[in-house]
Design an enzyme around this catalytic site. Structure first.
Site, PDB file in Angstrom:
ATOM      1  N   GLY A  44      30.112  23.144  -1.905  1.00  0.00           N
ATOM      2  CA  GLY A  44      28.659  23.204  -1.685  1.00  0.00           C
ATOM      3  C   GLY A  44      28.056  21.842  -1.375  1.00  0.00           C
ATOM      4  N   GLY A  45      28.839  20.763  -1.609  1.00  0.00           N
ATOM      5  CA  GLY A  45      28.392  19.422  -1.222  1.00  0.00           C
ATOM      6  C   GLY A  45      27.160  18.951  -1.973  1.00  0.00           C
ATOM      7  N   ALA A 118      40.522  13.714   1.788  1.00  0.00           N
ATOM      8  CA  ALA A 118      41.158  13.648   3.110  1.00  0.00           C
ATOM      9  C   ALA A 118      41.085  12.248   3.719  1.00  0.00           C
ATOM     10  CB  ALA A 118      40.468  14.645   4.039  1.00  0.00           C
ATOM     11  N   GLY A 185       9.932   7.902   0.482  1.00  0.00           N
ATOM     12  CA  GLY A 185      10.391   8.910   1.448  1.00  0.00           C
ATOM     13  C   GLY A 185      10.363  10.274   0.786  1.00  0.00           C
ATOM     14  N   ASP A 314      25.126  14.959   8.003  1.00  0.00           N
ATOM     15  CA  ASP A 314      24.551  13.643   7.693  1.00  0.00           C
ATOM     16  C   ASP A 314      25.302  12.485   8.333  1.00  0.00           C
ATOM     17  OD1 ASP A 314      22.754  14.994   6.149  1.00  0.00           O
ATOM     18  OD2 ASP A 314      23.238  13.992   4.261  1.00  0.00           O
ATOM     19  N   HIS A 446      -3.179  41.063   6.046  1.00  0.00           N
ATOM     20  CA  HIS A 446      -4.282  40.432   5.341  1.00  0.00           C
ATOM     21  C   HIS A 446      -4.241  40.826   3.875  1.00  0.00           C
ATOM     22  CE1 HIS A 446      -8.250  38.819   4.610  1.00  0.00           C
ATOM     23  NE2 HIS A 446      -8.565  39.942   3.984  1.00  0.00           N
TER      24      HIS A 446
HETATM   25  C1  LIG Z   1      17.854  14.945  -3.983  1.00  0.00           C
HETATM   26  C2  LIG Z   1      18.062  15.516  -2.610  1.00  0.00           C
HETATM   27  C3  LIG Z   1      17.262  16.541  -2.167  1.00  0.00           C
HETATM   28  C4  LIG Z   1      17.451  17.097  -0.907  1.00  0.00           C
HETATM   29  N1  LIG Z   1      16.645  18.112  -0.513  1.00  0.00           N
HETATM   30  C5  LIG Z   1      16.812  18.658   0.705  1.00  0.00           C
HETATM   31  C6  LIG Z   1      16.011  19.751   1.129  1.00  0.00           C
HETATM   32  O1  LIG Z   1      15.129  20.226   0.405  1.00  0.00           O
HETATM   33  N2  LIG Z   1      16.243  20.285   2.352  1.00  0.00           N
HETATM   34  C7  LIG Z   1      17.204  19.775   3.181  1.00  0.00           C
HETATM   35  O2  LIG Z   1      17.370  20.296   4.288  1.00  0.00           O
HETATM   36  N3  LIG Z   1      17.979  18.741   2.812  1.00  0.00           N
HETATM   37  C8  LIG Z   1      17.811  18.178   1.592  1.00  0.00           C
HETATM   38  N4  LIG Z   1      18.623  17.144   1.198  1.00  0.00           N
HETATM   39  C9  LIG Z   1      19.624  16.630   2.158  1.00  0.00           C
HETATM   40  C10 LIG Z   1      20.852  17.526   2.184  1.00  0.00           C
HETATM   41  O3  LIG Z   1      21.376  17.642   0.889  1.00  0.00           O
HETATM   42  C11 LIG Z   1      21.884  16.934   3.134  1.00  0.00           C
HETATM   43  O4  LIG Z   1      21.298  16.722   4.385  1.00  0.00           O
HETATM   44  C12 LIG Z   1      23.058  17.893   3.284  1.00  0.00           C
HETATM   45  O5  LIG Z   1      23.698  18.130   2.051  1.00  0.00           O
HETATM   46  C13 LIG Z   1      24.071  17.339   4.285  1.00  0.00           C
HETATM   47  O6  LIG Z   1      25.097  18.261   4.424  1.00  0.00           O
HETATM   48  P1  LIG Z   1      26.560  17.829   4.893  1.00  0.00           P
HETATM   49  O7  LIG Z   1      27.320  19.097   5.015  1.00  0.00           O
HETATM   50  O8  LIG Z   1      26.448  16.923   6.055  1.00  0.00           O
HETATM   51  O9  LIG Z   1      27.141  16.945   3.707  1.00  0.00           O
HETATM   52  P2  LIG Z   1      27.183  17.036   2.130  1.00  0.00           P
HETATM   53  O10 LIG Z   1      26.321  18.090   1.579  1.00  0.00           O
HETATM   54  O11 LIG Z   1      26.949  15.635   1.667  1.00  0.00           O
HETATM   55  O12 LIG Z   1      28.675  17.458   1.827  1.00  0.00           O
HETATM   56  C14 LIG Z   1      29.741  16.627   2.149  1.00  0.00           C
HETATM   57  C15 LIG Z   1      30.951  17.045   1.325  1.00  0.00           C
HETATM   58  O13 LIG Z   1      32.095  16.348   1.820  1.00  0.00           O
HETATM   59  C16 LIG Z   1      32.915  15.981   0.725  1.00  0.00           C
HETATM   60  N5  LIG Z   1      33.751  14.843   1.147  1.00  0.00           N
HETATM   61  C17 LIG Z   1      33.334  13.603   1.495  1.00  0.00           C
HETATM   62  N6  LIG Z   1      34.393  12.835   1.842  1.00  0.00           N
HETATM   63  C18 LIG Z   1      35.493  13.613   1.700  1.00  0.00           C
HETATM   64  C19 LIG Z   1      36.888  13.400   1.895  1.00  0.00           C
HETATM   65  N7  LIG Z   1      37.354  12.219   2.317  1.00  0.00           N
HETATM   66  N8  LIG Z   1      37.722  14.413   1.641  1.00  0.00           N
HETATM   67  C20 LIG Z   1      37.266  15.625   1.205  1.00  0.00           C
HETATM   68  N9  LIG Z   1      35.968  15.877   0.994  1.00  0.00           N
HETATM   69  C21 LIG Z   1      35.079  14.896   1.248  1.00  0.00           C
HETATM   70  C22 LIG Z   1      31.913  15.622  -0.358  1.00  0.00           C
HETATM   71  O14 LIG Z   1      32.534  15.698  -1.643  1.00  0.00           O
HETATM   72  C23 LIG Z   1      30.833  16.670  -0.152  1.00  0.00           C
HETATM   73  O15 LIG Z   1      31.071  17.813  -0.956  1.00  0.00           O
HETATM   74  C24 LIG Z   1      18.470  16.590  -0.064  1.00  0.00           C
HETATM   75  C25 LIG Z   1      19.303  15.552  -0.508  1.00  0.00           C
HETATM   76  C26 LIG Z   1      19.104  15.021  -1.772  1.00  0.00           C
HETATM   77  C27 LIG Z   1      19.999  13.912  -2.232  1.00  0.00           C
END
Ligand SMILES: Cc1cc2nc3c(=O)[nH]c(=O)nc-3n(C[C@H](O)[C@H](O)[C@H](O)COP(=O)(O)OP(=O)(O)OC[C@H]3O[C@@H](n4cnc5c(N)ncnc54)[C@H](O)[C@@H]3O)c2cc1C
Length: 468
Positions: A44-45, A118, A185, A314, A446
């Site tokens: 779920g990241g 990875a 921000g 990201d 409404h």
């Molecule tokens: C406090 C907070 C609030 C937020 N609120 C919002 C919101 O309301 N709405 C919104 O749209 N966004 C929000 N965001 C931003 C959002 O969480 C991110 O934009 C989003 O999670 C990015 O998704 P992603 O899949 O790119 O990466 P991530 O969610 O960061 O997931 C990346 C995954 O890759 C894994 N990983 C990294 N390197 C490796 C490796 N070498 N090998 C194996 N696994 C690895 C990590 O463990 C992680 O689980 C928020 C962020 C924060 C911190």
């Protein structure tokens, strides 16, 4: 001794199971690919575990507590209290439900989930370290990198027990009496608002002239005003310089408009941006180009300069948002399947879960003008909407940006309750190529906040019913 490994051949390998990676995995599986996803942390990241979901749960708890104490509508409640350990338990239960759900969806789609870290060992291979002693290499036909981002650390503010980032702020076991937030921000402002609603005295230090610079000034002003009324001090042109930490608190020194100031607090939350997790993957050695800041270069199908590797979320250019990551995940999976899908970023909504909520999609009026469009910027106040009045939450407005020549909707901004949900209709209008007339002629129930969208479109046409 490290156990040697023979490469396992896989079709589509995905690194990272955040909203980018897990959505890409499911889409790729739907398209008939055999998919392996590698995750070193929690399924779920950031989004599900320490980002969007837990922050919104905490924000909701703050609202519930704040509203319960509000002496309005003729309702007074006495002895309203908060048991923060129970709030945290409830927040974790929401997270667990969602992460468990994603785990089930991956299994249901026959995605092979590999737990480990990875590292790219070759142009078409990834080595996954499962623990200190063992690793497995996967040779892929295609790979989608979705490793997300982490909080930036300021050199003078090393993370510790009381110098925290957003993850720490979501996991506190007490409601701070005083909290300093460095950075105005959206993440800083959402957490500042949540804790202010829970009773914390918050100070926000923002280097720019105002908070929420990603949104129009008038929208940010409404949030600033609401925060100030809720015991939040906002210092602009404020640069945090140093911190001293003791057993039970911190003292922060900052220059505010060139004047030195000191703030005592229980915790300082540093929220000054996030950096991409691209520095420890070995990507530079396998022909993946990236900027000095670690942002990976991709084409309109999210393909990198290594033609077997895609990057999403990201770690590529654009706003760091979960729904953008998921959208790109679907595009990359479809591109791998040979479809002609390509990204189109015009209608990416941006939301702040502040009080009131802010949301924007497409162009602002100024951006449209700068891009050479001749536009109408139509505005309608929440105060003229019956539902907003009955919610006792009528501060704010909606703006619709339409092309003058044909009324085509090209942008919208909303400051007000439920802006996060309302913005979807404007996004749909942009995606579907609708005009202000289409929106105005759509019958809205409404009394609903949705009527604001219809009425803003009427303003664009010069025919509003409920304002003069
Ligand atoms: C406090 C907070 C609030 C937020 N609120 C919002 C919101 O309301 N709405 C919104 O749209 N966004 C929000 N965001 C931003 C959002 O969480 C991110 O934009 C989003 O999670 C990015 O998704 P992603 O899949 O790119 O990466 P991530 O969610 O960061 O997931 C990346 C995954 O890759 C894994 N990983 C990294 N390197 C490796 C490796 N070498 N090998 C194996 N696994 C690895 C990590 O463990 C992680 O689980 C928020 C962020 C924060 C911190």
């Amino acid at each position: 001794m490290v156990v040697g490994d023979f490469a396992e051949e896989v079709d589509t390998l995905i690194v990272g199971s955040g909203p980018g990676g897990y959505v890409a995995a499911i889409r790729a599986a739907q398209l008939g690919q055999s998919v392996t996803i590698v995750e070193k942390g929690d399924i779920g990241g950031v989004c599900l575990n320490v980002g969007c979901v837990p922050s919104k749960a905490l924000i909701q708890a703050g609202h519930r507590f704040h509203e319960a104490q509000a002496d309005d509508m003729g309702i007074t409640a006495e002895n309203v209290s908060v048991d923060f350990s129970k709030v945290q338990e409830w927040k974790s239960s929401v997270v667990n439900k969602l992460t468990g759900g994603v785990d089930g969806l991956l299994k249901g789609n026959k995605v092979n989930v590999v737990r480990g870290e990875a590292y790219f060992s070759d142009r078409d291979s990834v080595k996954v370290s499962t623990d200190e002693y063992s690793s497995q290499t996967y040779k892929f036909k295609n790979c989608i990198v979705a490793t997300g981002s982490r909080p930036v650390e300021l050199p003078a503010f090393k993370y510790s027990k009381r110098v925290i980032n957003s993850t720490g702020a979501l996991e506190l076991d007490e409601i701070p009496q005083k909290l300093v937030v460095i950075g105005g921000g959206y993440i800083g402002i959402e957490l500042a608002g949540a804790y202010a609603n829970l009773g914390t005295e918050v100070t926000v230090l923002e280097g720019e002239e105002r908070i929420l610079t990603g949104f129009e000034k008038q929208m940010a002003q409404i949030v600033s005003k609401r925060l100030k009324n809720n015991n939040v001090t906002i210092e602009t042109k404020a640069f945090a310089q140093s911190v001293e930490e003791s057993e039970d608190g911190v003292t922060i020194k900052a220059t505010v408009n060139d004047e030195e100031k000191t703030y005592d607090a229980d915790y300082v939350l540093v929220s000054v941006g996030r950096k991409p997790n691209t520095d420890e993957l070995g990507l530079e050695q396998i022909g993946v180009n990236m900027s000095d800041k670690g942002i990976i270069d991709v084409d309109e199908q999210c393909k990198t300069s290594n033609e077997k590797i895609y990057a999403i979320g990201d770690i590529i250019d654009g706003p760091q948002l979960a729904h953008k990551a998921s959208y790109e995940g679907k595009i990359a999976a479809e591109a791998i399947a040979g479809e002609a899908s390509a990204v189109d970023y015009l209608a990416i909504p941006m939301v702040v879960f502040s009080d009131p909520e802010l949301a924007s999609v497409g162009y602002t009026e100024q951006e449209a003008k700068d891009a050479g469009y001749d536009v109408v910027g139509a505005k309608f106040p929440f105060q003229a909407n019956g539902r907003a009045l009955s919610l006792n939450d009528s501060e704010g407005f909606m703006k619709l940006v339409t092309r003058k020549e044909d009324g085509l909707v090209i942008g919208a901004q909303i400051a007000g309750p439920s802006a996060s949900d309302m913005i979807a209709e404007a996004g749909l209008a942009i995606e579907a190529g609708m005009t202000a007339e289409d929106m105005a002629m759509t019958i809205h129930a409404h009394p609903t906040l949705g009527e604001i969208t219809m009425e803003t479109a009427e303003v664009a046409l010069g025919t509003p019913i409920h304002i003069k």
